[in-house]
Scaffold this motif. Sequence first.
Motif, PDB file in Angstrom:
ATOM      1  N   MET A 181       0.824  -1.194   0.000  1.00  0.00           N
ATOM      2  CA  MET A 181       0.000   0.000   0.000  1.00  0.00           C
ATOM      3  C   MET A 181       0.864   1.252   0.000  1.00  0.00           C
ATOM      4  SD  MET A 181      -1.527   0.619   3.764  1.00  0.00           S
ATOM      5  CE  MET A 181      -1.339   2.121   4.652  1.00  0.00           C
ATOM      6  N   TRP A 182       2.016   1.206   0.718  1.00  0.00           N
ATOM      7  CA  TRP A 182       2.902   2.359   0.711  1.00  0.00           C
ATOM      8  C   TRP A 182       3.486   2.610  -0.670  1.00  0.00           C
ATOM      9  CZ3 TRP A 182       2.837   6.155   3.861  1.00  0.00           C
ATOM     10  CH2 TRP A 182       2.502   5.962   5.215  1.00  0.00           C
ATOM     11  N   LYS A 202       1.357   4.836  -2.651  1.00  0.00           N
ATOM     12  CA  LYS A 202       1.385   6.204  -2.121  1.00  0.00           C
ATOM     13  C   LYS A 202       2.691   6.898  -2.486  1.00  0.00           C
ATOM     14  CE  LYS A 202      -1.752   5.667   1.719  1.00  0.00           C
ATOM     15  NZ  LYS A 202      -1.792   4.303   2.236  1.00  0.00           N
ATOM     16  N   PRO A 236       7.562   5.569   3.351  1.00  0.00           N
ATOM     17  CA  PRO A 236       7.289   6.835   4.056  1.00  0.00           C
ATOM     18  C   PRO A 236       8.576   7.568   4.455  1.00  0.00           C
ATOM     19  CG  PRO A 236       6.561   4.940   5.361  1.00  0.00           C
ATOM     20  CD  PRO A 236       6.922   4.427   4.009  1.00  0.00           C
ATOM     21  N   ARG A 265      -0.695  14.109   6.080  1.00  0.00           N
ATOM     22  CA  ARG A 265      -1.279  12.958   5.383  1.00  0.00           C
ATOM     23  C   ARG A 265      -0.491  11.685   5.687  1.00  0.00           C
ATOM     24  NH1 ARG A 265      -2.634  16.242   1.098  1.00  0.00           N
ATOM     25  NH2 ARG A 265      -0.808  15.748  -0.169  1.00  0.00           N
ATOM     26  N   ILE A 266       0.843  11.795   5.662  1.00  0.00           N
ATOM     27  CA  ILE A 266       1.664  10.608   5.944  1.00  0.00           C
ATOM     28  C   ILE A 266       1.450  10.161   7.388  1.00  0.00           C
ATOM     29  CG2 ILE A 266       4.035   9.750   6.050  1.00  0.00           C
ATOM     30  CD1 ILE A 266       4.745  11.839   3.890  1.00  0.00           C
ATOM     31  N   GLU A 316      -1.153  10.575   9.244  1.00  0.00           N
ATOM     32  CA  GLU A 316      -2.479   9.959   9.327  1.00  0.00           C
ATOM     33  C   GLU A 316      -2.425   8.507   8.859  1.00  0.00           C
ATOM     34  OE1 GLU A 316      -5.561  11.671   9.800  1.00  0.00           O
ATOM     35  OE2 GLU A 316      -6.814   9.925   9.327  1.00  0.00           O
ATOM     36  N   GLN A 317      -1.719   8.307   7.738  1.00  0.00           N
ATOM     37  CA  GLN A 317      -1.625   6.941   7.202  1.00  0.00           C
ATOM     38  C   GLN A 317      -0.812   6.036   8.123  1.00  0.00           C
ATOM     39  OE1 GLN A 317      -0.075   8.159   3.477  1.00  0.00           O
ATOM     40  NE2 GLN A 317      -2.090   8.631   2.625  1.00  0.00           N
ATOM     41  N   LEU A 318       0.240   6.613   8.717  1.00  0.00           N
ATOM     42  CA  LEU A 318       1.064   5.810   9.634  1.00  0.00           C
ATOM     43  C   LEU A 318       0.268   5.408  10.871  1.00  0.00           C
ATOM     44  CD1 LEU A 318       4.455   7.728   9.436  1.00  0.00           C
ATOM     45  CD2 LEU A 318       4.107   5.335   8.847  1.00  0.00           C
ATOM     46  N   TYR A 327      -2.553   4.410  11.056  1.00  0.00           N
ATOM     47  CA  TYR A 327      -3.391   3.234  10.793  1.00  0.00           C
ATOM     48  C   TYR A 327      -2.568   2.087  10.226  1.00  0.00           C
ATOM     49  CZ  TYR A 327      -7.375   6.153  11.703  1.00  0.00           C
ATOM     50  OH  TYR A 327      -8.267   6.976  12.311  1.00  0.00           O
ATOM     51  N   ASP A 328      -1.258   2.199  10.309  1.00  0.00           N
ATOM     52  CA  ASP A 328      -0.385   1.173   9.753  1.00  0.00           C
ATOM     53  C   ASP A 328       0.051   0.255  10.892  1.00  0.00           C
ATOM     54  OD1 ASP A 328       2.059  -0.164   8.989  1.00  0.00           O
ATOM     55  OD2 ASP A 328       2.077   1.111   7.219  1.00  0.00           O
TER      56      ASP A 328
END
Lengths: 237, 526
Positions: free
Chosen positions: A1-2, A5, B291, B349-350, B352-354, B356-357
């Motif tokens: 998924m990363w 992105k 990331p 944004r990153i 936020e995604q992290l 939920y990772d």
Amino acid sequence: MWTTKGLTRGILTTSYPKSRRQAPGARPPRPVATPTSQAGQAAVGVCPTGALELRGNHVAVDLGRCIDCQRCRRGDAKVEWADESQVALRLSPADLPGKAFRHSLHVRVVDAGDGGETLRELKQLTSPYYAVHRLGIFFTPTPRDADVLLVVGPVTQGARRALLDTYEAMPEPKWVMAVGSAAVSGVPFGPSFTTVAGVGEVLPVDVVVPGDPPPPLAILDGLLSLMGRVPAEEMLS
Amino acid sequence: MSDLPITSNAAVLAALSEILPRDSVLREGDPAEVETSLERLPSAVNAIVRNGYALAGIVTEWEDAGWLYRYAFYCASGPGFVHLIVHGKPGDALASISPYVFSADWHEREIEDLFELPFEGHPLLGDFVLHNEDWPEGVAPMRPGYGRDEPKPPRSGRPWRPQRFVRAPGAFSMSVGPIYSGISETAQFRLESEGEQILHATPRLFYKFRGLEKIAEGQDAEDVLLLAERLNGTSAVAHAVGFAQAAEAIAQVAPPPRAAALRLVFAELERLRSHLCTIEDLVESTGLQVPTAMLSSLVEDLLRLSGRVAGHRYLFGLVRAGGLALDIGGAEAADIIKTSREATARLLRIVEQLAYDNGFLDRVEQVGTLPVPRALHHGVVGPVGRASGLGKDLRVIQPYGAYRDREVRIALADEGDAFARFRVLAAEAAESQHLMEDVLNSLPAGPVLTPWRPGAGTALGWSESPLGAAFHWLRLSQAGTVLRWRIMPPSFTNWPALATVVEGAAFQDFPIILASFGLSIAESDR
């Protein structure tokens, strides 16, 4: 998924050195030799490290002693600042790595008293903007794998032994790069009771990259000149 | 700096008046100065600390054939500094105050090592700044007689035998450093273990001791400001502002309003970039490469922005005593707003995604937990403290410059783990961007530099650096040369706490904990 992105920003990587075009702010200007004027003479007086010197009819700049304090850039005391300044200055043109290293160079970084900014610039070299892996340059954690010892900081007495041990642990042939004005000449910290005047006092240095800190592209130029992929200039003064 | 309202200094002075003789208050107001005898030092310190004051640091100076010890405390909830002063004759030993104020521990060890001044009751003196292998016993470089260029005495070769704390069958000690990992600062960590878990950690810093306080002596204050910038190159503006404010307090000049506002802008730009770097390092330590790469490109965006608007990627050469060396125009202001807004939006944004990772959360949640009481005990500062429930932020509690007219929203968490630090850093980065934009939209007009004339005097300057509370004690001569510069940086305050947090962690969590604290070694080593 990363992975998906990661694609959203498109390609950021510079095509340097194929194209020498640089984004604004990637490599800010540096002082250059300037014909003598009143402003130039005043600049020699305000330079805190003696990097500026009156020589004949011009003000000469010893970039290895320049700490980017910008005093000779603004106000009444002034020399010229230009974008394309010399970066990688070779000390010993002989015995540089041959063809075998043209596309692969492993670098061990040693911090010998840096304030943290030069290390950050080195880290930026691996960011997508520069991605030095594409040029075959790798930072290695072990000195046994390293071809180049890249030293930052003025070499403090505490770090000196660790630095020499790292150098000893590297296999022949090996080369040493001094990155940052502190590593080149010790300024503005040394020589003092606890630092020496740069890496050259304790190890044979092959390439120096002046700047406080030198931006990633300048460090990259230093590495590429070691690999024989960009021409290096002789050290001035 | 003395025009701040006085809130709780009066309470401290009242408490001290019950312990100390009537004439011991040398100066009321802010900072208040109180003198104490050697014997009453511990009870006086106790009285100050019980009033909610935290230790900024200990300053040692040679004055009139004796030692002057200055224990600087600041109120942790509102404006106010109290300096406790002790005069010691040569040969006197002060009582160690680290049993009551743990953040004095490293200060006392450093003073003992560099001045050869003893502290009674301190359990761990000796090898600290000057490592035993390199320096013979009895060298005291910070004493007045020791020259800046004194040749280094020959290596002593005494082996370092650190105290071993874990004594169990099969216990071993593992060294990390001084040179380790890819691109890292030089320091050693001795980890003691029985097997899988780290039971005790001994950080050994000061490999990078550059002796900044010593080499500053006799130099012009404006030149020493350059050293303050290079103390920690990634917090250059914060330290330069702290130093400049001390110099300005001595000369009794204030920077013009436009300079004060722009100092805030650049300090917040630096905080945004520094927090981004810490977040990047943390994410990198958890092994998430994509990331990490995305974050490091944001760092580069901000570095280039600094290069464009200030001519230096790390904002060196910007701050001067009396204001700033450089003004910016409308185009630059717009550039700062646009670029930092974009970078912050991408960062959030990153983040936020992290959040939920699961791969990320498994590595940072309940890892490296610094519980609130222990954070308080260690007097931890900066984002690390704010992730452990300590709302100390000098921008709010001891406001300076343009922060006096601004409201800074403090990000707080109380879990104290790596994930809490991660969230606090992200929230603070967003707040920095907000502050920058706010100030740039209402930038006062006018000059950016007030002529600064040197004069004799002393002052304490402070600023909230990206890593936490930074203090600069400065004593200038009439000609404006530095007689004493004492740096009390946030990393120096926070390192001992990091060492205790590592205890009980698994070996593979060590790099993650280290990265989540984001401390600078250069800044601590000085």
